[in-house]
Design an enzyme around this catalytic site. Structure first.
Site, PDB file in Angstrom:
ATOM      1  N   SER A   1      41.840  39.187  43.635  1.00 46.32           N
ATOM      2  CA  SER A   1      41.129  37.666  44.180  1.00 46.32           C
ATOM      3  C   SER A   1      42.254  36.654  43.999  1.00 46.32           C
ATOM      4  O   SER A   1      43.187  36.957  42.911  1.00 46.32           O
ATOM      5  CB  SER A   1      39.864  36.993  44.261  1.00 46.32           C
ATOM      6  OG  SER A   1      39.320  36.063  44.591  1.00 46.32           O
TER       7      SER A   1
ATOM      8  N   TYR B   1      32.739  36.449  37.987  1.00 48.10           N
ATOM      9  CA  TYR B   1      33.774  37.085  38.948  1.00 48.10           C
ATOM     10  C   TYR B   1      35.038  36.494  38.706  1.00 48.10           C
ATOM     11  O   TYR B   1      36.255  37.575  38.138  1.00 48.10           O
ATOM     12  CB  TYR B   1      33.925  36.261  40.558  1.00 48.10           C
ATOM     13  CG  TYR B   1      34.331  36.975  41.569  1.00 48.10           C
ATOM     14  CD1 TYR B   1      34.047  37.864  42.292  1.00 48.10           C
ATOM     15  CD2 TYR B   1      35.413  35.875  42.184  1.00 48.10           C
ATOM     16  CE1 TYR B   1      34.461  38.448  43.216  1.00 48.10           C
ATOM     17  CE2 TYR B   1      36.017  36.201  43.209  1.00 48.10           C
ATOM     18  CZ  TYR B   1      36.178  37.863  43.649  1.00 48.10           C
ATOM     19  OH  TYR B   1      36.236  38.153  44.919  1.00 48.10           O
TER      20      TYR B   1
HETATM   21  C1  BGC Z   1      35.865  35.597  47.296  1.00 47.68           C
HETATM   22  C2  BGC Z   1      35.196  35.011  48.619  1.00 47.68           C
HETATM   23  C3  BGC Z   1      36.442  33.528  49.035  1.00 47.68           C
HETATM   24  C4  BGC Z   1      37.678  33.560  48.421  1.00 47.68           C
HETATM   25  C5  BGC Z   1      38.741  32.194  48.454  1.00 47.68           C
HETATM   26  C6  BGC Z   1      37.600  35.369  46.869  1.00 47.68           C
HETATM   27  O1  BGC Z   1      37.471  36.727  46.283  1.00 47.68           O
HETATM   28  O2  BGC Z   1      35.560  37.221  47.509  1.00 47.68           O
HETATM   29  O3  BGC Z   1      34.212  34.860  48.113  1.00 47.68           O
HETATM   30  O4  BGC Z   1      36.144  32.734  49.760  1.00 47.68           O
HETATM   31  O5  BGC Z   1      37.902  34.238  47.545  1.00 47.68           O
HETATM   32  O6  BGC Z   1      37.772  31.472  47.660  1.00 47.68           O
END
Ligand code: BGC
Length: 254
Positions: free
Chosen positions: A142, A155
């Site tokens: 991400s 996360y």
């Molecule tokens: C997340 C999303 C979020 C995106 C941008 C991703 O890693 O899973 O929920 O919208 O990042 O922030």
């Protein structure tokens, strides 16, 4: 076809980005193990789609947050396809909440699936790929492997951990012809963003911090995965590829 004859395992491929990667790999000639945890029907649907493309495909269940299951999944994938050339660590979970409220249980859940699962699946795959003399490991992380994420401490910690584990192991695996890279998606139109997609105001707010002005499509992430999995990318290792419409570079300039 860029992946003809290759065998791939894509974790979390019953929906979203993982599903698009499984489909793109199959279109490029790869046989694919579709991994799922709870979404059996969806995983079976993906298998049918891949069968229609003329590829060997099978669905395997596992909770990758449990190390023994992540290892068993890789072993079962090798058994199902004969060998493994490509592992995509895509399975991921996110739970929002203030840092001061994070319980050990929540921490273990998020870090377990995202980081520990990816780590031990990669280890099991690497042992096999070393014997075969090559392979590809791709983590779907991400932009939050680098960009802070308000009230998503677990996360962000998990994705930052994936970033450094990728950088660390690429050095050990490069001599064996194995590349290790991350793809860092921004906001992609998938079930993980269901809440935002269903709320007009939230959606507008999100789009306003994405220079491209829109969410990405899972296929746009899959296109980069195909490249990283292909023979063309043999000299590409230890890097993160953002697929985010510029989101990680956004700055209002106040
Ligand atoms: C997340 C999303 C979020 C995106 C941008 C991703 O890693 O899973 O929920 O919208 O990042 O922030």
């Amino acid at each position: 076809m860029r992946l003809a004859g290759k065998c791939a395992l894509v974790t979390g491929s019953s929906s979203g980005i993982g599903r698009a990667i499984a489909q793109a790999f199959a279109r490029e000639g790869a046989d694919v193990v579709v991994h799922y945890d709870r979404e059996k029907d969806e995983a079976d649907e993906v298998v049918v789609e891949l069968d229609k493309l003329g590829r060997r495909a099978t669905a395997i269940q596992a909770d990758v947050g449990v190390t023994a299951e992540a290892q068993r999944l890789v072993g079962d994938a090798i058994k199902a396809l004969g060998h493994l050339d490509i592992l995509v660590n895509n399975a991921g979970v996110e739970v929002r909440g203030p840092f001061v409220d994070v319980t050990e249980e929540l921490y273990d859940f998020v870090l377990g699936v995202n980081l520990k699962g990816a780590f031990f699946a990669a280890q099991a795959a690497a042992r096999h790929m070393i014997e075969r003399g090559g392979g590809r490991i791709i983590n779907i992380t991400s932009i939050h492997e680098d960009v802070a994420f308000l009230e998503f401490a677990t996360y962000a910690a998990s994705k930052g951990g994936m970033r450094m584990f990728m950088r660390a192991v690429c050095q050990e695996l490069a001599p064996h012809g194995i590349t290790v890279n991350d793809i860092a998606p921004g906001a992609i139109a998938t079930p993980i963003n269901k809440r935002t997609l269903g709320d007009g105001n939230l959606l507008q707010e999100l789009q306003s911090v994405i220079p491209a002005g829109r969410l990405g499509e899972p296929e746009e992430v899959a296109a980069v995965a195909v490249f990283l999995a292909s023979d063309e990318a043999a000299y590409v290792t230890g890097s993160t590829y953002c697929v985010d419409g510029g989101m990680s570079r956004w700055n209002k300039g106040l």
